[in-house]
Write a protein that holds these residues in place. Structure first.
Motif, PDB file in Angstrom:
ATOM      1  N   ARG A  85      -3.514   6.676  -9.738  1.00  0.00           N
ATOM      2  CA  ARG A  85      -3.637   8.035 -10.269  1.00  0.00           C
ATOM      3  C   ARG A  85      -5.082   8.543 -10.178  1.00  0.00           C
ATOM      4  O   ARG A  85      -5.325   9.722  -9.947  1.00  0.00           O
ATOM      5  N   TRP A  86      -6.047   7.650 -10.343  1.00  0.00           N
ATOM      6  CA  TRP A  86      -7.450   8.044 -10.208  1.00  0.00           C
ATOM      7  C   TRP A  86      -7.699   8.546  -8.785  1.00  0.00           C
ATOM      8  O   TRP A  86      -8.326   9.604  -8.597  1.00  0.00           O
ATOM      9  N   PHE A  87      -7.227   7.803  -7.796  1.00  0.00           N
ATOM     10  CA  PHE A  87      -7.426   8.250  -6.410  1.00  0.00           C
ATOM     11  C   PHE A  87      -6.672   9.554  -6.139  1.00  0.00           C
ATOM     12  O   PHE A  87      -7.184  10.430  -5.444  1.00  0.00           O
ATOM     13  N   GLN A  88      -5.470   9.717  -6.682  1.00  0.00           N
ATOM     14  CA  GLN A  88      -4.737  10.976  -6.531  1.00  0.00           C
ATOM     15  C   GLN A  88      -5.546  12.157  -7.070  1.00  0.00           C
ATOM     16  O   GLN A  88      -5.517  13.242  -6.498  1.00  0.00           O
ATOM     17  N   ALA A  89      -6.238  11.933  -8.196  1.00  0.00           N
ATOM     18  CA  ALA A  89      -7.009  13.007  -8.821  1.00  0.00           C
ATOM     19  C   ALA A  89      -8.288  13.343  -8.047  1.00  0.00           C
ATOM     20  O   ALA A  89      -8.814  14.446  -8.187  1.00  0.00           O
ATOM     21  N   GLU A 119      -7.379  13.957  -1.589  1.00  0.00           N
ATOM     22  CA  GLU A 119      -6.127  14.567  -1.141  1.00  0.00           C
ATOM     23  C   GLU A 119      -5.300  13.632  -0.270  1.00  0.00           C
ATOM     24  O   GLU A 119      -4.076  13.609  -0.346  1.00  0.00           O
ATOM     25  N   SER A 120      -5.976  12.829   0.563  1.00  0.00           N
ATOM     26  CA  SER A 120      -5.263  12.038   1.563  1.00  0.00           C
ATOM     27  C   SER A 120      -5.887  10.645   1.675  1.00  0.00           C
ATOM     28  O   SER A 120      -7.092  10.529   1.929  1.00  0.00           O
ATOM     29  N   PHE A 121      -5.077   9.622   1.479  1.00  0.00           N
ATOM     30  CA  PHE A 121      -5.573   8.247   1.515  1.00  0.00           C
ATOM     31  C   PHE A 121      -4.398   7.292   1.599  1.00  0.00           C
ATOM     32  O   PHE A 121      -3.250   7.661   1.361  1.00  0.00           O
ATOM     33  N   VAL A 122      -4.690   6.053   1.932  1.00  0.00           N
ATOM     34  CA  VAL A 122      -3.761   4.935   1.743  1.00  0.00           C
ATOM     35  C   VAL A 122      -4.397   4.043   0.694  1.00  0.00           C
ATOM     36  O   VAL A 122      -5.569   3.660   0.807  1.00  0.00           O
ATOM     37  N   TYR A 123      -3.629   3.740  -0.353  1.00  0.00           N
ATOM     38  CA  TYR A 123      -4.099   2.946  -1.483  1.00  0.00           C
ATOM     39  C   TYR A 123      -3.510   1.544  -1.402  1.00  0.00           C
ATOM     40  O   TYR A 123      -2.289   1.377  -1.379  1.00  0.00           O
ATOM     41  N   ILE A 124      -4.367   0.542  -1.332  1.00  0.00           N
ATOM     42  CA  ILE A 124      -3.928  -0.855  -1.368  1.00  0.00           C
ATOM     43  C   ILE A 124      -3.712  -1.226  -2.826  1.00  0.00           C
ATOM     44  O   ILE A 124      -4.668  -1.320  -3.603  1.00  0.00           O
ATOM     45  N   ASP A 125      -2.460  -1.428  -3.190  1.00  0.00           N
ATOM     46  CA  ASP A 125      -2.143  -1.764  -4.582  1.00  0.00           C
ATOM     47  C   ASP A 125      -2.424  -3.227  -4.874  1.00  0.00           C
ATOM     48  O   ASP A 125      -2.954  -3.568  -5.917  1.00  0.00           O
ATOM     49  N   ARG A 126      -2.024  -4.086  -3.953  1.00  0.00           N
ATOM     50  CA  ARG A 126      -2.266  -5.507  -4.165  1.00  0.00           C
ATOM     51  C   ARG A 126      -2.132  -6.274  -2.860  1.00  0.00           C
ATOM     52  O   ARG A 126      -1.370  -5.908  -1.990  1.00  0.00           O
ATOM     53  N   ILE A 127      -2.912  -7.328  -2.778  1.00  0.00           N
ATOM     54  CA  ILE A 127      -2.806  -8.303  -1.700  1.00  0.00           C
ATOM     55  C   ILE A 127      -2.821  -9.670  -2.357  1.00  0.00           C
ATOM     56  O   ILE A 127      -3.629  -9.930  -3.258  1.00  0.00           O
ATOM     57  N   VAL A 128      -1.910 -10.524  -1.937  1.00  0.00           N
ATOM     58  CA  VAL A 128      -1.834 -11.880  -2.476  1.00  0.00           C
ATOM     59  C   VAL A 128      -1.683 -12.853  -1.312  1.00  0.00           C
ATOM     60  O   VAL A 128      -0.869 -12.634  -0.414  1.00  0.00           O
ATOM     61  N   ILE A 129      -2.485 -13.899  -1.344  1.00  0.00           N
ATOM     62  CA  ILE A 129      -2.404 -14.970  -0.349  1.00  0.00           C
ATOM     63  C   ILE A 129      -2.087 -16.265  -1.098  1.00  0.00           C
ATOM     64  O   ILE A 129      -2.700 -16.556  -2.122  1.00  0.00           O
ATOM     65  N   ARG A 150      -3.189   8.088  10.096  1.00  0.00           N
ATOM     66  CA  ARG A 150      -2.505   8.943   9.130  1.00  0.00           C
ATOM     67  C   ARG A 150      -3.427   9.623   8.134  1.00  0.00           C
ATOM     68  O   ARG A 150      -3.142  10.712   7.662  1.00  0.00           O
ATOM     69  N   VAL A 151      -4.521   8.951   7.750  1.00  0.00           N
ATOM     70  CA  VAL A 151      -5.358   9.440   6.650  1.00  0.00           C
ATOM     71  C   VAL A 151      -6.833   9.131   6.927  1.00  0.00           C
ATOM     72  O   VAL A 151      -7.151   8.254   7.732  1.00  0.00           O
ATOM     73  N   ALA A 201       0.846  -1.200   0.000  1.00  0.00           N
ATOM     74  CA  ALA A 201       0.000   0.000   0.000  1.00  0.00           C
ATOM     75  C   ALA A 201       0.874   1.239   0.000  1.00  0.00           C
ATOM     76  O   ALA A 201       2.032   1.204   0.414  1.00  0.00           O
ATOM     77  N   MET A 202       0.295   2.346  -0.452  1.00  0.00           N
ATOM     78  CA  MET A 202       1.055   3.592  -0.506  1.00  0.00           C
ATOM     79  C   MET A 202       0.147   4.792  -0.304  1.00  0.00           C
ATOM     80  O   MET A 202      -1.074   4.691  -0.420  1.00  0.00           O
ATOM     81  N   ARG A 203       0.786   5.906  -0.011  1.00  0.00           N
ATOM     82  CA  ARG A 203       0.100   7.171   0.192  1.00  0.00           C
ATOM     83  C   ARG A 203       0.240   8.039  -1.062  1.00  0.00           C
ATOM     84  O   ARG A 203       0.989   7.696  -1.976  1.00  0.00           O
ATOM     85  N   PRO A 204      -0.481   9.167  -1.123  1.00  0.00           N
ATOM     86  CA  PRO A 204      -0.554   9.934  -2.382  1.00  0.00           C
ATOM     87  C   PRO A 204       0.765  10.475  -2.911  1.00  0.00           C
ATOM     88  O   PRO A 204       0.862  10.770  -4.098  1.00  0.00           O
ATOM     89  N   ASP A 205       1.789  10.592  -2.071  1.00  0.00           N
ATOM     90  CA  ASP A 205       3.058  11.151  -2.551  1.00  0.00           C
ATOM     91  C   ASP A 205       3.955  10.127  -3.243  1.00  0.00           C
ATOM     92  O   ASP A 205       5.039  10.462  -3.706  1.00  0.00           O
TER      93      ASP A 205
END
Length: 198
Positions: free
Chosen positions: A73-77, A80-90, A114-115, A60-64
């Motif tokens: 990029r959609w969430f960035q647009a 302003e402030s979030f944590v984005y889960i890019d991927r989870i794999v089990i 944080r957000v 996961a990552m934050r907007p910066d």
């Protein structure tokens, strides 16, 4: 041995890459250089380990973050402030035992101090009702849809409000900051370089 959720280490990356590329259609395949980039930029990158074996991971990552994913990029647009889960794999043999929920609870504990939002996407093509239902039961709501690229799959963009954040912001972030305790510390990302003490 007990299950441990811990920050990824560089020597875990081969196992993480193998898990990612064995995950099937719900996760985009990647290569060593792209995974290395995620390793360097992710604010949250943890693995589940048991008996010396990696059973899963969540990134996961934050907007910066310097990340070109169209969904990020959609969430960035839009926010302003979030944590984005890019991927989870089990790992396939570990699915259905609650490890996904453990990861989501852990990333929420990271995010909620944080957000105000935890975000992610799920593929609608091919649609996986188990994944859609999982996110619904974890409190996510659809905030948009898009197609990834010109011919890519359609995704549902999801967000979950973090009700603890206003309290944390008012009592800590806007005052003296978060307490200096280990469980609140940020991941030491390789891109950060060596720390210089004052």
């Amino acid at each position: 041995m007990a299950l441990a959720i811990r920050d990824v280490r560089e020597h875990d990356l081969d196992a993480v890459l193998a898990l990612n590329n064995e995950a099937g259609t719900g996760i985009l395949a990647t290569d060593r250089s792209r995974l290395r980039h995620l390793y360097e930029i992710a604010h949250y990158f943890r693995v589940a380990e048991q008996d010396g074996r990696i059973l899963g991971f969540l990134i996961a990552m934050r907007p910066d973050a310097e990340y070109s994913s169209p969904n990020f990029r959609w969430f960035q647009a839009h926010y302003e402030s979030f944590v984005y889960i890019d991927r989870i794999v089990i790992a396939s043999e570990s699915r259905g035992h609650g490890l996904g929920r453990i990861f989501y609870c852990d990333v929420q504990s990271y995010a909620e101090v944080r957000v105000p939002l935890l975000t992610c996407e799920v593929f609608l093509e091919p649609r996986n009702d188990q994944t859609v239902l999982f996110h619904g039961t974890m409190g996510f709501q659809e905030v948009g849809q898009q197609t990834m690229g010109e011919t890519g799959p359609k995704v549902s963009l999801l967000a979950r409000e973090l009700p603890s954040f206003p309290f944390v912001r008012e009592r800590y972030i806007e005052q003296d900051g978060l307490p200096a305790v280990a469980w609140l510390s940020e991941r030491q990302r390789p891109i950060d370089g060596p720390k210089v003490s004052a």
